[in-house]
Design an enzyme around this catalytic site. Structure first.
Site, mmCIF file in Angstrom:
data_model
loop_
_atom_site.group_PDB
_atom_site.id
_atom_site.type_symbol
_atom_site.label_atom_id
_atom_site.label_comp_id
_atom_site.label_asym_id
_atom_site.label_seq_id
_atom_site.Cartn_x
_atom_site.Cartn_y
_atom_site.Cartn_z
ATOM 1 N N ARG A 1 -0.596 21.870 12.101
ATOM 2 C CA ARG A 1 -1.900 22.301 13.025
ATOM 3 C C ARG A 1 -1.207 22.544 14.274
ATOM 4 N NH1 ARG A 1 -6.806 20.041 11.788
ATOM 5 N NH2 ARG A 1 -6.918 18.926 9.855
ATOM 6 N N CYS B 1 -2.602 18.265 6.501
ATOM 7 C CA CYS B 1 -2.846 19.509 7.103
ATOM 8 C C CYS B 1 -3.126 20.685 6.034
ATOM 9 C CB CYS B 1 -1.332 20.127 7.573
ATOM 10 S SG CYS B 1 -0.913 19.484 9.381
ATOM 11 N N LYS C 1 7.275 8.511 -1.693
ATOM 12 C CA LYS C 1 8.244 9.109 -0.702
ATOM 13 C C LYS C 1 9.819 8.281 -0.808
ATOM 14 C CE LYS C 1 4.726 11.002 0.932
ATOM 15 N NZ LYS C 1 4.350 12.488 0.760
ATOM 16 N N TYR D 1 0.766 -1.245 -0.088
ATOM 17 C CA TYR D 1 -0.061 0.058 -0.100
ATOM 18 C C TYR D 1 0.845 1.242 0.182
ATOM 19 C CZ TYR D 1 -3.646 3.270 1.523
ATOM 20 O OH TYR D 1 -4.451 4.577 1.502
ATOM 21 N N ARG E 1 -7.378 6.768 0.394
ATOM 22 C CA ARG E 1 -6.653 7.521 -0.636
ATOM 23 C C ARG E 1 -7.350 7.377 -2.055
ATOM 24 N NH1 ARG E 1 -1.886 10.715 1.044
ATOM 25 N NH2 ARG E 1 -1.424 9.797 3.086
#
Length: 622
Positions: A434, A285, A241, A232, A403
């Protein structure tokens, strides 16, 4: 002549004999290690994509969504739903290359290191024979626009058709890449779900994974990624990433540029002046919402270059330029709706892979935030298979980290220059997180060094994209803490070194859309009204100097009335939005100092200690 087998393994698609020499060597190693039953060389075509989806539907891994055009829904094993930071490692000869050595007695939070010897042991425990009975798919892909000097090539071997379908969306993938790369070097990525056939135990929800042995490892010296056990997200879509941030930032350090966890947008004001900015926020965020912002102020237009990753380099004229290395969006579903992000909602109506959202009885999808858009009489089946799910149920309909994976070119506000090989010129860098109390809506750093300090001290409530839960405020340097691939002290140092004579340094800002009042209510409306803050930021970047900022202990904050509040649905409390409680900030400075000196310890650049001292001094006199 097309080869029908390679190393005794049948080649079911593609011509192995046409592969570049280095790619062939990579494939040979992976075939011998993983022992697949078949080999498939991906060409990235529409026909191939249909084949992948048909395979996934036949295996029960995805289901079609007849309400939309060419969309499917996957439900993973509930043990395979998010990034697994605790199982993600950087492997270097020396531990200090990868992560700082914290103060004695302090648990390090800035990455996980594994020695090359231990990694070899881990690989030998996992990968030999891991693709038995399965197909090895070989993906050639390009991170960044084809032909851009800022782009990089990657090759991934995987045994997951789901990964093939998503990587086709998220990267430029296929024969065009193989034809372009020739004998160029590339990032080597090996991925397996870790479930050789025949299975030793039944799959959960038809989703192949091996959570007990999950490992995501990076060898930055040789540009290699090895991922095992998870199918995943960023654990398996290794261009995301793993390549674009972890391996990418290591390459960027060597070559003198920046690979950052940042969106890229162009903002055009009513006078027709367009400027580009990048922004780094921790996951969930509002990064995708800002990247696809629908401006509430008349005459403003926001266009998206990228929603997650920015690769930035100064050109020969000293202008910082950025490309989006990705080709798609991998966005969080819950909270996305026609009020918060109408652009995203329009983007995902076709050619989208949804994962871990709920399904509706009319062949559509549902997640928290879509209650008002749910047609009457339609029932919901949750991501866990609970039929007739009802709003207010104990468990959510969609996983909090569910997602959508969708091509960026479908975005109605995609920037016309989003694939410009030269990149777009960057005038402003924004950090944020945040922070419910204490931190103002927006402020500007005093200079580049102070701006690097602002980036290095980002903190935010934890998100569901990682293993953490609750509302713990966590430090997240440059919003890249989970993605650091070398010592965080050196990472800060690399940012400091970017300031050179002849370079036009972008201004650096910090925003906080999430400040609350004493009753817990948000002080700022956010979403489309964030254009009001971007307008102030870009006016601060203009050559025409306006008297719209004043000095404060944290940096330059807007002068009262300098942010356009005209047409706001509800008035905002300016004084509370920009209040800087001295007690809060003196504690904040102490926390920042403790975090940086505890975690980075001897590798903390002295410039950061000076910024801490200066910030404390400014507040002591405030």
């Amino acid at each position: 002549m097309k080869l029908v087998s390679f190393k005794g393994v049948p080649v079911v698609r593609g011509n192995v004999d046409s592969l570049p020499r280095k790619v062939l060597t990579f494939l040979e190693h992976d075939v011998e290690l993983c022992q697949p039953a078949f080999i498939h060389i991906c060409d990235g075509s529409d026909e191939e994509n249909r084949l992948m989806l048909d395979i996934l539907i036949a295996e029960g891994i995805v289901q079609p969504l007849p309400k939309y055009e060419n969309c499917v829904l996957a439900h993973t094993d509930p043990r395979d739903v998010a990034r697994v930071e605790s199982k993600t490692f950087i492997s270097t000869e020396s531990q200090r290359e990868a992560i700082p050595v914290p103060k004695p007695g302090v648990k390090g939070q800035l990455g996980n290191w594994m020695s090359p010897e231990d990694l070899d042991v881990a690989i030998k425990k996992r990968f030999p024979g891991c693709m038995k009975g399965r197909t090895l798919y070989l993906l050639a892909y390009c991170m960044g626009p084809m032909g851009s000097p800022l782009s990089k090539f990657g090759i991934q071997a995987t045994d997951s058709a789901y990964v093939v379908a998503c990587m086709r969306i998220m990267t430029r993938m296929g024969m065009q890449v193989l034809d372009a790369m020739g004998d160029s070097d590339f990032v080597r990525c090996l991925h397996s779900v870790g479930c050789p056939l025949p299975l030793k135990e039944p799959l959960r929800r038809d989703w192949p994974c091996n959570p007990d042995l999950t490992l995501i490892a990076h060898k930055t010296a040789t540009n290699e990624v090895m991922s095992f056990g998870s199918g995943y997200g960023g654990n398996s879509l290794l261009g995301k990433k793993c390549f674009s941030l972890r391996i990418g930032s290591a390459i960027a350090r060597r070559e003198g540029w920046l690979a950052e966890h940042m969106l890229i947008v162009g903002v055009t004001n009513p006078e027709g002046v367009k400027r580009y900015l990048v922004a780094a926020f921790p996951s969930q965020c509002g990064k995708t919402n800002l990247a696809m912002l629908t401006a509430s102020l008349p005459g403003y237009k926001v266009e998206c270059v990228g929603d997650d990753i920015a690769w930035m380099r100064f050109d020969e004229k000293g202008q910082l330029r950025a490309i989006n290395p990705e080709n798609g969006f991998f966005g969080v579903c819950p909270g996305t709706n026609n009020k918060t992000n109408p652009i995203a909602m329009e983007t995902i109506q076709r050619n989208t892979v949804f994962t871990n959202v709920a399904k509706t009885s009319d062949g559509g999808v549902f997640w928290e935030g879509l209650e008002e858009d749910l047609p009457k009489g339609v029932s919901i089946t949750s991501w866990l298979g609970e039929e007739n799910w009802q709003p207010g149920s104990e468990r959510p309909a969609a996983h909090p980290n569910s997602r959508f994976c969708v091509p960026a070119c479908q975005c109605p506000t995609i920037d016309p220059n989003w694939e410009d090989p030269a990149g777009v010129p960057i005038d402003a860098i924004i950090f944020g997180g945040r922070r419910p109390v204490g931190v103002p809506l927006v402020y500007e750093s005093l200079n580049w060094q102070h701006g690097v300090f602002v980036g290095a001290t980002v903190s935010s409530e934890a998100t569901t994209a990682a293993e953490y839960s609750g509302h713990e405020v966590m430090h997240d340097p440059f919003s890249s803490r989970p993605f650091l691939s070398y010592n965080a002290g050196n990472y800060i140092g690399h940012w400091l070194e970017m300031e050179k004579p002849g370079c036009k340094m972008p201004k650096i800002f910090h925003v906080n859309w999430f400040r609350r009042d004493s009753k817990g209510k948000f002080l700022w409306p956010g979403f489309g009204d964030n254009i009001r803050v971007l307008d102030w930021i870009l006016r601060r970047c203009s050559d025409e100097k306006e008297d719209i900022a004043q000095m404060s202990p944290v940096g330059f904050i807007p002068k009262k009335g300098s942010i356009n509040m005209e047409g706001l649905e509800n008035p905002v409390d300016w004084n509370e939005l920009f209040d800087l409680p001295k007690d809060f900030w003196m504690t904040e400075v102490d926390n920042i100092e403790k975090y940086l000196t505890d975690q980075i310890n001897e590798d903390l650049p002295p410039e950061m200690l000076k910024e801490i001292q200066d910030l404390r001094q400014r507040f002591s006199q405030y």
